[in-house]
Design a protein around this motif. Structure first.
Motif, PDB file in Angstrom:
ATOM      1  N   UNK A 168      38.913  37.185  51.158  1.00  0.00           N
ATOM      2  CA  UNK A 168      39.776  38.372  51.239  1.00  0.00           C
ATOM      3  C   UNK A 168      41.230  38.002  50.984  1.00  0.00           C
ATOM      4  N   UNK A 169      41.662  36.881  51.526  1.00  0.00           N
ATOM      5  CA  UNK A 169      43.046  36.438  51.313  1.00  0.00           C
ATOM      6  C   UNK A 169      43.310  36.101  49.855  1.00  0.00           C
ATOM      7  N   UNK A 170      42.264  35.796  49.120  1.00  0.00           N
ATOM      8  CA  UNK A 170      42.391  35.535  47.681  1.00  0.00           C
ATOM      9  C   UNK A 170      42.330  36.811  46.860  1.00  0.00           C
ATOM     10  N   UNK A 171      42.144  37.947  47.531  1.00  0.00           N
ATOM     11  CA  UNK A 171      42.181  39.233  46.840  1.00  0.00           C
ATOM     12  C   UNK A 171      40.838  39.765  46.386  1.00  0.00           C
ATOM     13  N   UNK A 172      39.742  39.224  46.887  1.00  0.00           N
ATOM     14  CA  UNK A 172      38.408  39.668  46.501  1.00  0.00           C
ATOM     15  C   UNK A 172      38.074  40.982  47.210  1.00  0.00           C
ATOM     16  N   UNK A 173      37.969  42.109  46.472  1.00  0.00           N
ATOM     17  CA  UNK A 173      37.733  43.401  47.116  1.00  0.00           C
ATOM     18  C   UNK A 173      36.458  43.468  47.961  1.00  0.00           C
ATOM     19  N   UNK A 174      35.369  42.866  47.507  1.00  0.00           N
ATOM     20  CA  UNK A 174      34.127  42.919  48.289  1.00  0.00           C
ATOM     21  C   UNK A 174      34.307  42.204  49.627  1.00  0.00           C
ATOM     22  N   UNK A 175      34.997  41.084  49.618  1.00  0.00           N
ATOM     23  CA  UNK A 175      35.253  40.352  50.856  1.00  0.00           C
ATOM     24  C   UNK A 175      36.189  41.155  51.768  1.00  0.00           C
ATOM     25  N   UNK A 176      37.192  41.792  51.187  1.00  0.00           N
ATOM     26  CA  UNK A 176      38.090  42.626  51.975  1.00  0.00           C
ATOM     27  C   UNK A 176      37.312  43.765  52.634  1.00  0.00           C
ATOM     28  N   UNK A 177      36.407  44.350  51.886  1.00  0.00           N
ATOM     29  CA  UNK A 177      35.584  45.438  52.405  1.00  0.00           C
ATOM     30  C   UNK A 177      34.706  44.946  53.567  1.00  0.00           C
TER      31      UNK A 177
END
Length: 119
Positions: free
Chosen positions: A29-38
């Motif tokens: 998520x910290x790298x900007x991956x939308x699925x991980x952020x979700x």
């Protein structure tokens, strides 16, 4: 990392571990991956592997919705708005500010993307 986190989150091929899942989600998520952020936002909403925190759930779900591919944007927005329905207006504003702060720090001030307004 997101896929491995999902495997730990659900016990697919590995022992289920919310803690391991969240560690992997945070890194992606910290790298900007939308699925991980979700998925990280869902973890905060449910309190899986982290203390339940609706403001942080909203932050990550909002970031995911803003950066998601078009086909995922609407479902991500619906889930973000479902979390928002459990929050006060002040909490939503705080989550929005956290989202903007993250975008400014990671994307720069001229690349900030806003998801559609929520509740």
């Amino acid at each position: 990392m997101t896929t491995l986190g999902y495997m730990y989150d659900n016990g697919f091929g590995v022992p289920q571990s919310y803690d391991a899942a969240v560690e992997l989600y945070i890194e992606a998520a910290e790298r900007g991956e939308p699925a991980a952020q979700h998925l990280l936002g869902l973890s905060y909403d449910k309190g899986h592997g982290v203390d339940q925190d609706l403001v942080l759930a909203y932050k990550w779900l909002n970031l995911a919705a803003a950066a998601a591919p078009l086909r995922l944007r609407e479902p991500y927005l619906r889930i973000r708005d479902a979390v928002a329905s459990k929050m006060s207006q002040a909490q939503i504003v705080e989550g929005q500010h956290l989202s903007l702060d993250w975008q400014r720090a990671h994307l720069g001030p001229h690349r900030v993307v806003a998801a559609e307004p929520g509740l």
